[in-house]
Design a protein around this motif. Structure first.
Motif, PDB file in Angstrom:
ATOM      1  N   SER A  27       0.681  -1.278  -0.098  1.00  0.00           N
ATOM      2  CA  SER A  27      -0.168   0.083  -0.087  1.00  0.00           C
ATOM      3  C   SER A  27       0.757   1.079  -0.114  1.00  0.00           C
ATOM      4  O   SER A  27       2.215   1.168   0.237  1.00  0.00           O
ATOM      5  CB  SER A  27      -0.969   0.137   1.205  1.00  0.00           C
ATOM      6  N   ALA A  28       0.227   2.450  -0.194  1.00  0.00           N
ATOM      7  CA  ALA A  28       0.985   3.690  -0.149  1.00  0.00           C
ATOM      8  C   ALA A  28       1.614   3.722   0.986  1.00  0.00           C
ATOM      9  O   ALA A  28       3.125   3.980   0.953  1.00  0.00           O
ATOM     10  CB  ALA A  28       0.131   4.836  -0.487  1.00  0.00           C
ATOM     11  N   THR A  29       1.301   3.491   2.200  1.00  0.00           N
ATOM     12  CA  THR A  29       1.957   3.933   3.505  1.00  0.00           C
ATOM     13  C   THR A  29       3.258   3.015   3.520  1.00  0.00           C
ATOM     14  O   THR A  29       4.269   3.235   4.026  1.00  0.00           O
ATOM     15  CB  THR A  29       1.068   3.703   4.761  1.00  0.00           C
ATOM     16  N   ASN A  30       3.125   1.821   2.958  1.00  0.00           N
ATOM     17  CA  ASN A  30       4.254   0.921   2.949  1.00  0.00           C
ATOM     18  C   ASN A  30       5.317   1.332   2.211  1.00  0.00           C
ATOM     19  O   ASN A  30       6.579   1.058   2.673  1.00  0.00           O
ATOM     20  CB  ASN A  30       3.781  -0.476   2.634  1.00  0.00           C
TER      21      ASN A  30
END
Ligand code: SF4
Ligand code: SF4
Lengths: 149, 363
Positions: A13-16
């Motif tokens: 995901s983006a935060t990852n």
């Protein structure tokens, strides 16, 4: 069935992707102080010690961070016993990263050992004696052979 | 079998280093300091394997055989298995070849020959309703069989949550009147090895302890060996840093879940559950519930079935019936749950948690 045959897809995901901050807990840098302390103890008293990495709240990213920070030194040994074990010295001599895998290849336990030589690498006198018996056998075979030829 | 254990193992192709490695890992699982691994290796290597090959009798009561399934998974090629060989398993219905009268004879012969010395393992709870008629073996109620076998036992291992605390059969409304071993037997040492099922290596670890030190391990207030049940799932959970930072998954497929955040708000009972899953893991160290994305159910604690719901955060009121009546309160509690995201508030969570015996939050 091998585990990778199960179609599990890791979705990043983006935060990852923002970076390691998403999964680093901040607990790893603190460990460097403890390792330094144990190294001082080794120098002062010759006493070995170990840190059980499984007993601490560390995320996989924390472990990677620590592994990277400590680096890879000159010595690395592999032990084949009920699964592979690796014992490698970090760039700080006397600080060893020890990983035990089980027969399935999963990590069974993981330690940082602060010692001149990890206990597991040394040969036990009882085993050395068995080795000596084997050598004697080889030598006696040798003389038998020379008689027969 | 004669000589020290290490010789016995050597004959089976296990080297000293393999054994030391096993002990290091066992110490880690037992939450012992790393140095204990070496001490254990020395003590166990020197222990005479011959003198102590105790007879073990295993009685199954009101159970699902899951515990037996779990234990047998631990031990075909592994080192625990070899240590397991150091006992003489004289009666185990699922594993033994004998059946019917033959099996009963084996049981009674073993009990007689080893009177006062055998280790009795029990899995399953004991139903007291209808004079015990709910579960009988060879025409004998479980209650009778337990009392008879306990008489000559040196000690009893209550294997799994059913034998230890009553387990599923005892879940509300407990139709069979199920009770635990310790509810019935009062005059023998009893070791509880709870879990639904228990972790295989915990069982073999306790046996290894018995074989090498000739004594039973130290127990906690709930009769569990402290070595394996000394810390909560939460204490050693790799998601713990996220709990400390207040980062929680709110559903099983949200951003937080994908990032591997803490499962507390999805009902994880890790903070009140004493067991070794977080370090030992399951299926030969492959993974464990929290690593697979599901909270801990609390299966090694008494009455975990009635603890208010597997998917309710610990800080919510426990009684499911009251939950419906007090929907407004539930909403408030859900809000409160978020503020419990640090260790200091453990006791607050305890008081918010109504009836359950699980609320053993003080460590
Ligand atoms: S609440 Fe559960 S998932 Fe969260 S840190 Fe504790 S044990 Fe792990
Ligand atoms: S994670 Fe919790 S519920 Fe699952 S097996 Fe372990 S103790 Fe039982």
């Amino acid at each position: 069935m091998p585990l990778d045959a199960i179609p599990v897809v890791v979705v990043h995901s983006a935060t990852n992707q923002i970076g390691d901050n998403a999964v680093l807990s901040g607990n790893a840098p603190v460990l460097l102080h403890e390792i330094a302390e144990l190294t001082r103890k080794l120098l002062d008293s010759g006493e070995s010690s170990a840190i059980d990495l499984r007993a601490l709240p560390l995320t996989p990213a924390d472990l990677d961070w620590l592994r990277e920070a400590l680096g890879q030194g000159q010595v690395a040994a592999t032990l084949e016993a009920e699964g592979e074990s690796t014992l490698s010295e970090t760039i700080c001599p006397g600080v060893w990263w020890v990983t035990h895998h089980n027969e399935n290849g999963a990590v069974a336990s993981e330690f940082i050992e602060v010692t001149f030589v990890p206990e597991l690498l040394k040969a036990h006198p009882d085993d050395v004696r068995i080795g000596l018996e084997h050598l004697d056998l080889l030598i006696s075979d040798l003389s038998n052979d020379s008689v027969s030829t | 079998m004669q000589g020290p254990l290490i010789d016995t193992l050597a004959r089976q192709g296990v080297t000293r280093r393999a054994f030391m490695k096993y002990c290091a890992t066992l110490a880690s699982m037992m939450a012992l300091p790393p140095a204990a691994g070496r001490a254990m290796a020395e003590a166990m290597a020197a222990a005479p394997a011959a003198a102590k090959r105790p007879s073990v009798i295993w009685l199954p009561f009101q159970e699902c055989t899951g515990c037996t399934e779990s234990i047998t998974r631990s031990h075909s090629p592994s080192l625990e298995g070899l240590i397991f060989d150091a006992i003489s398993l004289d009666y185990q219905e699922t594993l033994m070849a004998a059946a019917g009268h033959q099996a009963e004879e084996a049981l009674h012969a073993a009990m007689k020959a080893n009177e006062g010395k055998y280790l009795l393992i029990v899995d399953g709870s004991i139903p007291l309703g209808l004079d015990g008629a709910y579960s009988c073996i060879a025409g004998k109620s479980n209650l009778e069989a337990l009392k008879e076998a306990a008489k000559g036992a040196a000690a009893i291992v209550a294997m799994g949550s059913c034998a230890a605390y009553g387990g599923i059969p005892k879940a509300n409304p407990n139709p069979t009147g199920a009770v635990s071993v310790s509810d019935i037997i009062k005059d023998k040492p009893i070791i509880n090895i709870p879990g639904c099922p228990p972790i295989p290596v915990v069982m073999t670890g306790v046996l290894a302890h018995f074989l090498t030190f000739g004594s039973l391990p130290e127990l906690d207030g709930k009769g569990r060996p402290k070595a394996f049940y000394g810390e909560t799932i939460h204490d050693r959970c790799y998601r713990r840093p996220f709990y400390d930072q207040g980062k929680f998954a709110k559903t099983f497929d949200d951003e937080g879940a994908r990032n591997g955040w803490c499962l507390f708000e999805l009902g994880c009972k890790g903070p009140v559950t004493y067991n070794a899953c977080a370090t030992v893991k399951w299926n030969g160290g492959t993974s464990w519930p929290v690593e697979s994305g599901h909270g801990c159910l609390g299966c090694s604690e008494p009455d975990f079935w009635d603890a208010g719901g597997f998917y309710k955060a610990l800080s919510m009121p426990a009684d499911p019936l009251k939950m419906v009546a007090n929907a407004a309160v539930v909403g408030a509690a859900a809000g409160v749950a978020i503020s419990f995201a640090n260790r200091g508030k453990k006791s607050a969570a305890k008081s918010a948690h109504e009836t359950t015996t699980l609320a053993d939050l003080e460590k």
